[in-house]
Design an enzyme around this catalytic site. Structure first.
Site, PDB file in Angstrom:
ATOM      1  N   GLY A  13       0.936  -1.666  -0.079  1.00 36.76           N
ATOM      2  CA  GLY A  13      -0.187  -0.262   0.194  1.00 36.76           C
ATOM      3  C   GLY A  13       0.606   1.217   0.035  1.00 36.76           C
ATOM      4  CG  ASN A  15       1.404   4.078  -5.769  1.00 35.87           C
ATOM      5  OD1 ASN A  15       2.307   4.753  -5.928  1.00 35.87           O
ATOM      6  ND2 ASN A  15       2.360   3.393  -5.844  1.00 35.87           N
ATOM      7  NE  ARG A  66     -10.906 -11.657 -14.133  1.00 37.43           N
ATOM      8  CZ  ARG A  66      -9.535 -11.745 -15.430  1.00 37.43           C
ATOM      9  NH1 ARG A  66     -10.693 -11.325 -16.423  1.00 37.43           N
ATOM     10  NH2 ARG A  66      -9.083 -12.585 -15.670  1.00 37.43           N
ATOM     11  CG  ASN A 108      -2.889   0.716 -12.572  1.00 32.85           C
ATOM     12  OD1 ASN A 108      -2.833  -0.020 -11.435  1.00 32.85           O
ATOM     13  ND2 ASN A 108      -2.320   0.010 -13.498  1.00 32.85           N
ATOM     14  CG  HIS A 110       2.233  -1.238 -15.718  1.00 35.12           C
ATOM     15  ND1 HIS A 110       2.281  -1.883 -15.116  1.00 35.12           N
ATOM     16  CD2 HIS A 110       3.494  -0.543 -16.274  1.00 35.12           C
ATOM     17  CE1 HIS A 110       2.780  -2.079 -15.599  1.00 35.12           C
ATOM     18  NE2 HIS A 110       3.775  -1.850 -16.364  1.00 35.12           N
ATOM     19  CD  GLU A 143     -14.573  -4.395 -21.128  1.00 33.13           C
ATOM     20  OE1 GLU A 143     -14.261  -5.416 -22.184  1.00 33.13           O
ATOM     21  OE2 GLU A 143     -15.255  -3.396 -21.866  1.00 33.13           O
ATOM     22  CG  ASP A 146      -0.709  -2.865 -16.935  1.00 31.47           C
ATOM     23  OD1 ASP A 146      -2.109  -2.739 -16.363  1.00 31.47           O
ATOM     24  OD2 ASP A 146       0.144  -3.806 -16.461  1.00 31.47           O
ATOM     25  CD  GLU A 175       4.467   3.504  -9.094  1.00 29.62           C
ATOM     26  OE1 GLU A 175       4.471   2.494  -7.982  1.00 29.62           O
ATOM     27  OE2 GLU A 175       5.600   2.334  -9.094  1.00 29.62           O
TER      28      GLU A 175
END
Length: 202
Positions: A13, A15, A66, A108, A110, A143, A146, A175
């Protein structure tokens, strides 16, 4: 009215911690982290959230398909009236159901300059490829892995002596910086999406 952020994490955690610091310091104004959701019971990020007094939901993903799992997470986020979802080391690919529930409202971070080196161990991929620069990317989530439209990127030069660990450490500092910046831009609505490009105002 403060904008409500939901953070999803699976690990330490860091970020999430950077976002929480930015909210507390006013670098992400008029916002609060409404809930932290983790798919792993023992994730260190859970303790970090609890130490800050932020509500935590642990929803174990083991054994669930999922979409079935994502329905549980989406329900928890909607219950908390979340405006923006931030993935912070969340080690699951989101289903189409999840993405449709929060259109252009999932971010997100990356650790590579996407579209280069998606997926796991991006720093190792960059070194093995002989890249001279790497960095990090904040992007909207779709969907695919990345692959969503890019909001911000930061470049980190690769040194000859770098290992995946030393490179990851330098990238992580960037980041923490650009994730907060991107969240602020999105919450303030200072962008528009044209095709695959995110155009930022001001």
């Amino acid at each position: 009215m403060k904008k409500r952020i939901g953070v999803l994490l699976s690990g330490r955690g860091s970020n999430f911690e950077a976002l929480a610091e930015s909210v507390a310091a006013g670098r992400i104004p008029n916002a609060e982290i409404a809930v932290v959701v983790s798919n792993r019971e023992g994730a260190p990020g859970i303790d970090r959230a609890r130490a800050r007094g932020i509500p935590v939901r642990v929803i174990p993903s083991k054994g669930l398909e999922r979409e079935a799992y994502d329905k549980l997470v989406v329900a928890a986020l909607k219950e908390e009236r979340v405006d923006l979802v931030c993935l912070a080391g969340y080690m699951r690919l989101l289903s189409a159901y999840f993405v449709r529930a929060f259109p252009n409202r999932i971010l997100n971070i990356h650790p590579s300059l996407l579209p280069a080196f998606p997926g796991l161990e991006a720093q190792r991929q960059a070194l093995e490829h002989g890249a001279k620069f790497s960095g990090c990317t904040v992007h909207f989530v779709d969907e695919n892995l990345d692959a969503g439209p890019i909001v911000l990127q930061a470049v980190v030069p690769i040194k000859d002596a770098d290992t995946p660990e030393t490179l990851a450490e330098r990238i992580l500092r960037e980041e923490h910086r650009i994730y907060s910046e991107a969240v602020r831009i999105v919450l303030e609505g200072r962008y528009r999406i044209e095709g695959r490009r995110v155009l930022i105002a001001g």
